[in-house]
Motif scaffolding. Structure first.
Motif, PDB file in Angstrom:
ATOM      1  N   TYR A  70       0.795  -1.089   0.087  1.00 42.80           N
ATOM      2  CA  TYR A  70      -0.044  -0.171   0.100  1.00 42.80           C
ATOM      3  C   TYR A  70       0.594   1.290  -0.079  1.00 42.80           C
ATOM      4  CZ  TYR A  70      -4.491  -2.441   1.110  1.00 42.80           C
ATOM      5  OH  TYR A  70      -5.606  -3.165   0.978  1.00 42.80           O
ATOM      6  N   LYS A  71       0.260   2.358  -0.478  1.00 40.60           N
ATOM      7  CA  LYS A  71       1.012   3.498  -0.403  1.00 40.60           C
ATOM      8  C   LYS A  71       1.229   3.908   1.034  1.00 40.60           C
ATOM      9  CE  LYS A  71       0.580   8.260  -2.208  1.00 40.60           C
ATOM     10  NZ  LYS A  71      -0.262   9.316  -2.984  1.00 40.60           N
ATOM     11  N   TYR A  72       2.247   4.662   1.407  1.00 38.96           N
ATOM     12  CA  TYR A  72       2.220   5.148   2.736  1.00 38.96           C
ATOM     13  C   TYR A  72       1.612   6.389   2.747  1.00 38.96           C
ATOM     14  CZ  TYR A  72       4.545   6.902   7.006  1.00 38.96           C
ATOM     15  OH  TYR A  72       4.741   7.286   8.476  1.00 38.96           O
ATOM     16  N   SER A  73       0.355   6.781   3.561  1.00 43.51           N
ATOM     17  CA  SER A  73      -0.144   7.937   3.313  1.00 43.51           C
ATOM     18  C   SER A  73      -1.066   8.124   4.912  1.00 43.51           C
ATOM     19  CB  SER A  73      -1.388   7.866   2.427  1.00 43.51           C
ATOM     20  OG  SER A  73      -2.334   6.882   2.865  1.00 43.51           O
ATOM     21  N   SER A  74      -1.493   9.378   4.730  1.00 41.99           N
ATOM     22  CA  SER A  74      -2.172   9.771   6.193  1.00 41.99           C
ATOM     23  C   SER A  74      -3.138   8.395   6.316  1.00 41.99           C
ATOM     24  CB  SER A  74      -2.678  10.988   6.128  1.00 41.99           C
ATOM     25  OG  SER A  74      -3.686  11.159   5.099  1.00 41.99           O
ATOM     26  N   ASN A  75      -3.737   7.904   5.442  1.00 35.69           N
ATOM     27  CA  ASN A  75      -4.684   6.874   5.815  1.00 35.69           C
ATOM     28  C   ASN A  75      -4.243   5.564   6.282  1.00 35.69           C
ATOM     29  OD1 ASN A  75      -6.814   8.531   4.577  1.00 35.69           O
ATOM     30  ND2 ASN A  75      -6.562   7.693   2.381  1.00 35.69           N
ATOM     31  N   THR A  76      -2.969   5.135   5.622  1.00 35.56           N
ATOM     32  CA  THR A  76      -2.470   3.830   5.902  1.00 35.56           C
ATOM     33  C   THR A  76      -1.598   3.848   7.246  1.00 35.56           C
ATOM     34  OG1 THR A  76      -1.055   4.215   4.109  1.00 35.56           O
ATOM     35  CG2 THR A  76      -3.055   3.127   3.589  1.00 35.56           C
ATOM     36  N   LYS A  77      -0.926   5.027   7.247  1.00 37.30           N
ATOM     37  CA  LYS A  77       0.296   5.019   8.283  1.00 37.30           C
ATOM     38  C   LYS A  77       0.065   4.278   9.749  1.00 37.30           C
ATOM     39  CE  LYS A  77      -0.039   9.886   9.877  1.00 37.30           C
ATOM     40  NZ  LYS A  77       0.385  11.169  10.017  1.00 37.30           N
ATOM     41  N   ASP A  78      -1.089   4.654   9.986  1.00 36.10           N
ATOM     42  CA  ASP A  78      -1.397   3.890  11.396  1.00 36.10           C
ATOM     43  C   ASP A  78      -1.325   2.405  11.544  1.00 36.10           C
ATOM     44  OD1 ASP A  78      -1.730   6.289  12.551  1.00 36.10           O
ATOM     45  OD2 ASP A  78      -3.741   6.501  12.108  1.00 36.10           O
ATOM     46  N   PHE A  79      -1.587   1.758  10.259  1.00 32.39           N
ATOM     47  CA  PHE A  79      -1.427   0.424  10.049  1.00 32.39           C
ATOM     48  C   PHE A  79       0.017  -0.314  10.437  1.00 32.39           C
ATOM     49  CE2 PHE A  79      -5.461   1.401   8.033  1.00 32.39           C
ATOM     50  CZ  PHE A  79      -6.116   0.432   8.553  1.00 32.39           C
ATOM     51  N   ILE A  80       1.217   0.581  10.679  1.00 29.80           N
ATOM     52  CA  ILE A  80       2.301   0.351  10.910  1.00 29.80           C
ATOM     53  C   ILE A  80       2.084  -0.294  12.522  1.00 29.80           C
ATOM     54  CG2 ILE A  80       4.455   0.822  11.519  1.00 29.80           C
ATOM     55  CD1 ILE A  80       4.310   2.715   9.009  1.00 29.80           C
ATOM     56  N   GLU A  81       1.620   0.497  13.273  1.00 27.38           N
ATOM     57  CA  GLU A  81       1.548   0.202  14.660  1.00 27.38           C
ATOM     58  C   GLU A  81       0.442  -0.563  15.126  1.00 27.38           C
ATOM     59  OE1 GLU A  81       4.288   0.668  16.765  1.00 27.38           O
ATOM     60  OE2 GLU A  81       5.232   1.740  15.423  1.00 27.38           O
ATOM     61  N   ASN A  82      -0.922  -0.441  14.497  1.00 25.38           N
ATOM     62  CA  ASN A  82      -2.046  -1.024  14.786  1.00 25.38           C
ATOM     63  C   ASN A  82      -2.504  -1.969  13.710  1.00 25.38           C
ATOM     64  OD1 ASN A  82      -2.322   0.461  17.459  1.00 25.38           O
ATOM     65  ND2 ASN A  82      -2.135   2.181  15.848  1.00 25.38           N
ATOM     66  N   GLU A  83      -3.243  -2.830  14.159  1.00 26.02           N
ATOM     67  CA  GLU A  83      -3.987  -3.972  13.119  1.00 26.02           C
ATOM     68  C   GLU A  83      -5.353  -3.154  12.802  1.00 26.02           C
ATOM     69  OE1 GLU A  83      -5.524  -8.295  12.557  1.00 26.02           O
ATOM     70  OE2 GLU A  83      -4.688  -7.957  14.557  1.00 26.02           O
ATOM     71  N   ARG A  84      -5.875  -2.407  13.705  1.00 26.43           N
ATOM     72  CA  ARG A  84      -7.192  -1.797  13.451  1.00 26.43           C
ATOM     73  C   ARG A  84      -7.179  -0.548  14.181  1.00 26.43           C
ATOM     74  NH1 ARG A  84     -11.959  -5.509  14.728  1.00 26.43           N
ATOM     75  NH2 ARG A  84     -12.975  -3.534  14.163  1.00 26.43           N
ATOM     76  N   PRO A  85      -6.658   0.758  13.322  1.00 29.91           N
ATOM     77  CA  PRO A  85      -6.490   1.866  14.142  1.00 29.91           C
ATOM     78  C   PRO A  85      -7.716   2.466  14.257  1.00 29.91           C
ATOM     79  CG  PRO A  85      -5.518   2.150  11.935  1.00 29.91           C
ATOM     80  CD  PRO A  85      -5.626   0.640  12.314  1.00 29.91           C
ATOM     81  N   GLY A  86      -7.764   3.479  15.065  1.00 27.74           N
ATOM     82  CA  GLY A  86      -8.985   4.179  15.289  1.00 27.74           C
ATOM     83  C   GLY A  86      -9.800   3.977  16.685  1.00 27.74           C
ATOM     84  N   GLY A  87     -10.615   5.009  17.054  1.00 27.45           N
ATOM     85  CA  GLY A  87     -11.235   4.632  18.396  1.00 27.45           C
ATOM     86  C   GLY A  87     -12.474   3.968  18.060  1.00 27.45           C
ATOM     87  N   TYR A  88     -13.535   4.655  18.318  1.00 27.80           N
ATOM     88  CA  TYR A  88     -14.936   3.888  18.368  1.00 27.80           C
ATOM     89  C   TYR A  88     -15.279   3.314  16.898  1.00 27.80           C
ATOM     90  CZ  TYR A  88     -19.871   2.960  19.058  1.00 27.80           C
ATOM     91  OH  TYR A  88     -21.108   2.472  19.079  1.00 27.80           O
ATOM     92  N   PHE A  89     -14.782   3.855  16.038  1.00 31.44           N
ATOM     93  CA  PHE A  89     -14.957   3.501  14.540  1.00 31.44           C
ATOM     94  C   PHE A  89     -13.731   2.788  14.290  1.00 31.44           C
ATOM     95  CE2 PHE A  89     -18.039   7.100  15.233  1.00 31.44           C
ATOM     96  CZ  PHE A  89     -19.254   6.239  14.767  1.00 31.44           C
ATOM     97  N   ARG A  90     -13.589   1.509  14.371  1.00 24.56           N
ATOM     98  CA  ARG A  90     -12.310   0.953  13.681  1.00 24.56           C
ATOM     99  C   ARG A  90     -12.097   0.955  12.293  1.00 24.56           C
ATOM    100  NH1 ARG A  90      -8.807  -0.213  17.524  1.00 24.56           N
ATOM    101  NH2 ARG A  90      -9.794  -0.914  19.497  1.00 24.56           N
ATOM    102  N   GLU A  91     -10.924   1.210  12.018  1.00 25.10           N
ATOM    103  CA  GLU A  91     -10.612   1.213  10.512  1.00 25.10           C
ATOM    104  C   GLU A  91     -10.028  -0.152   9.911  1.00 25.10           C
ATOM    105  OE1 GLU A  91      -8.457   4.561   9.098  1.00 25.10           O
ATOM    106  OE2 GLU A  91      -9.176   5.787  10.918  1.00 25.10           O
TER     107      GLU A  91
END
Length: 143
Positions: A70-91
């Motif tokens: 995937y492209k390293y972007s503001s959308n995807t960068k959190d997947f480096i540290e988390n399987e499903r980032p986000g708070g109440y609404f998981r991504e």
């Protein structure tokens, strides 16, 4: 004197803007099959070439291998540290198909289960929703 200063400024400008950043593959810490690509080339041909070279250098000989690019972007960068980032609404990564460049699989050959087949499913810079899917056999071949 002004001309010399202008020439020096122009040389500095072009030397700074002319440098291309090197492509970088960042592996997710939690999803080992996920690679985010920083500084991708600006055309599909070069991107496909870089991914192919990376795979040839870094593939294992295990069957059922699966890698996502995937492209390293503001959308995807959190997947480096988390399987499903986000708070109440998981991504999920599936939410960002426009950032998906390619998928690579190694599986058993249908004809001869002792042989393996490594395929690259390449979507390009437009992602898996809008890109044109090309399938190439990179590593191993069924006979």
């Amino acid at each position: 004197m002004k001309q010399v200063i202008l020439i020096v400024i122009l040389l500095l400008f072009f030397s700074c803007t002319d440098k291309k950043k090197k492509i970088e593959f960042v592996q997710s810490k939690v999803t080992k099959s996920l690679f985010l690509i920083k500084n991708p080339p600006e055309n599909d041909f070069l991107l496909k070439k870089e991914i192919s070279l990376f795979l040839i250098k870094n593939h294992s000989k295990n069957k059922n291998e699966y890698k996502m690019f995937y492209k390293y972007s503001s959308n995807t960068k959190d997947f480096i540290e988390n399987e499903r980032p986000g708070g109440y609404f998981r991504e999920y990564l599936d939410h960002y198909r426009e950032d998906q460049f390619a998928t690579f699989t190694i599986e058993q050959c249908e004809i001869d289960s002792t042989k393996l087949l490594g395929r690259l499913y390449f979507y390009g810079l437009k992602g898996s929703d809008d890109g044109q899917k090309e399938i190439d056999t990179l590593i191993y071949k069924c006979k």
